[in-house]
Design a protein around this motif. Structure first.
Motif, PDB file in Angstrom:
ATOM      1  N   GLY A  46      42.316  22.206 140.830  1.00  0.00           N
ATOM      2  CA  GLY A  46      41.741  23.536 140.758  1.00  0.00           C
ATOM      3  C   GLY A  46      42.700  24.639 141.148  1.00  0.00           C
ATOM      4  N   GLY A  47      43.834  24.253 141.726  1.00  0.00           N
ATOM      5  CA  GLY A  47      44.809  25.224 142.162  1.00  0.00           C
ATOM      6  C   GLY A  47      45.753  25.665 141.057  1.00  0.00           C
ATOM      7  N   SER A  48      46.759  26.451 141.467  1.00  0.00           N
ATOM      8  CA  SER A  48      47.705  27.013 140.519  1.00  0.00           C
ATOM      9  C   SER A  48      49.144  26.817 140.988  1.00  0.00           C
ATOM     10  N   LEU A  49      50.031  26.786 140.025  1.00  0.00           N
ATOM     11  CA  LEU A  49      51.470  26.778 140.273  1.00  0.00           C
ATOM     12  C   LEU A  49      52.133  27.586 139.174  1.00  0.00           C
ATOM     13  N   ARG A  50      53.286  28.171 139.515  1.00  0.00           N
ATOM     14  CA  ARG A  50      54.097  28.825 138.494  1.00  0.00           C
ATOM     15  C   ARG A  50      55.468  28.197 138.480  1.00  0.00           C
ATOM     16  N   LEU A  51      55.829  27.642 137.348  1.00  0.00           N
ATOM     17  CA  LEU A  51      57.159  27.060 137.167  1.00  0.00           C
ATOM     18  C   LEU A  51      58.098  28.103 136.572  1.00  0.00           C
ATOM     19  N   SER A  52      59.362  27.988 136.953  1.00  0.00           N
ATOM     20  CA  SER A  52      60.398  28.854 136.404  1.00  0.00           C
ATOM     21  C   SER A  52      61.519  27.996 135.837  1.00  0.00           C
ATOM     22  N   CYS A  53      62.187  28.526 134.856  1.00  0.00           N
ATOM     23  CA  CYS A  53      63.344  27.849 134.266  1.00  0.00           C
ATOM     24  C   CYS A  53      64.392  28.915 133.989  1.00  0.00           C
ATOM     25  N   VAL A  54      65.518  28.794 134.667  1.00  0.00           N
ATOM     26  CA  VAL A  54      66.597  29.763 134.509  1.00  0.00           C
ATOM     27  C   VAL A  54      67.681  29.163 133.622  1.00  0.00           C
ATOM     28  N   ALA A  55      68.109  29.945 132.652  1.00  0.00           N
ATOM     29  CA  ALA A  55      69.135  29.496 131.717  1.00  0.00           C
ATOM     30  C   ALA A  55      70.468  30.176 132.012  1.00  0.00           C
ATOM     31  N   SER A  56      71.538  29.444 131.745  1.00  0.00           N
ATOM     32  CA  SER A  56      72.877  30.005 131.862  1.00  0.00           C
ATOM     33  C   SER A  56      73.778  29.383 130.812  1.00  0.00           C
TER      34      SER A  56
END
Length: 121
Positions: free
Chosen positions: A15-25
């Motif tokens: 029921g919870g939330s998460l935010r994933l990030s993906c950084v490109a270089s």
């Protein structure tokens, strides 16, 4: 050569939330469609979502549609995956990927190492 590094995974209650990030270089981020995939132990890799180069078109896998949102910030070379209403079956290693041919559910050139998402019931 494009390098992709994911972050934001962790343990969350159902029921919870998460935010994933993906950084490109290492490449021109804005020229790639970006996708998120996931793989749980003993299962095949599953398409989660994709976003177009300018961020004006998105597409989701059926199991996450309406709960997850993909977005991107080309100024920050970053793609995000906001995950809401998480379920135990969402637990997996989540990886981002870059496609020079428009993305979709396949046809990706570069992959990140992944970040673990665990959902407790």
């Amino acid at each position: 050569q494009v390098q992709l590094v994911e972050s934001g995974g962790g343990l969350v209650q159902a029921g919870g939330s998460l935010r994933l990030s993906c950084v490109a270089s290492g490449g021109t981020f804005s020229s790639y469609a970006m996708g998120w995939f996931r793989q749980a132990p003993g299962k095949e890799r599953e398409f989660v979502a994709v976003i177009s180069t300018r961020g004006d078109t998105t597409f989701y896998g059926g199991s996450v549609k309406g709960r997850f949102t993909i977005s991107r910030d080309n100024a920050k070379n970053t793609v995000y995956l906001q995950m809401n209403s998480l379920k135990p079956e969402d637990a997996a290693v989540y990886s981002c990927a870059a496609s020079s041919v428009g993305g979709g559910t396949m046809g990706y050139d570069y992959w990140g190492q992944g970040t673990q998402v665990t959902v407790s019931s």
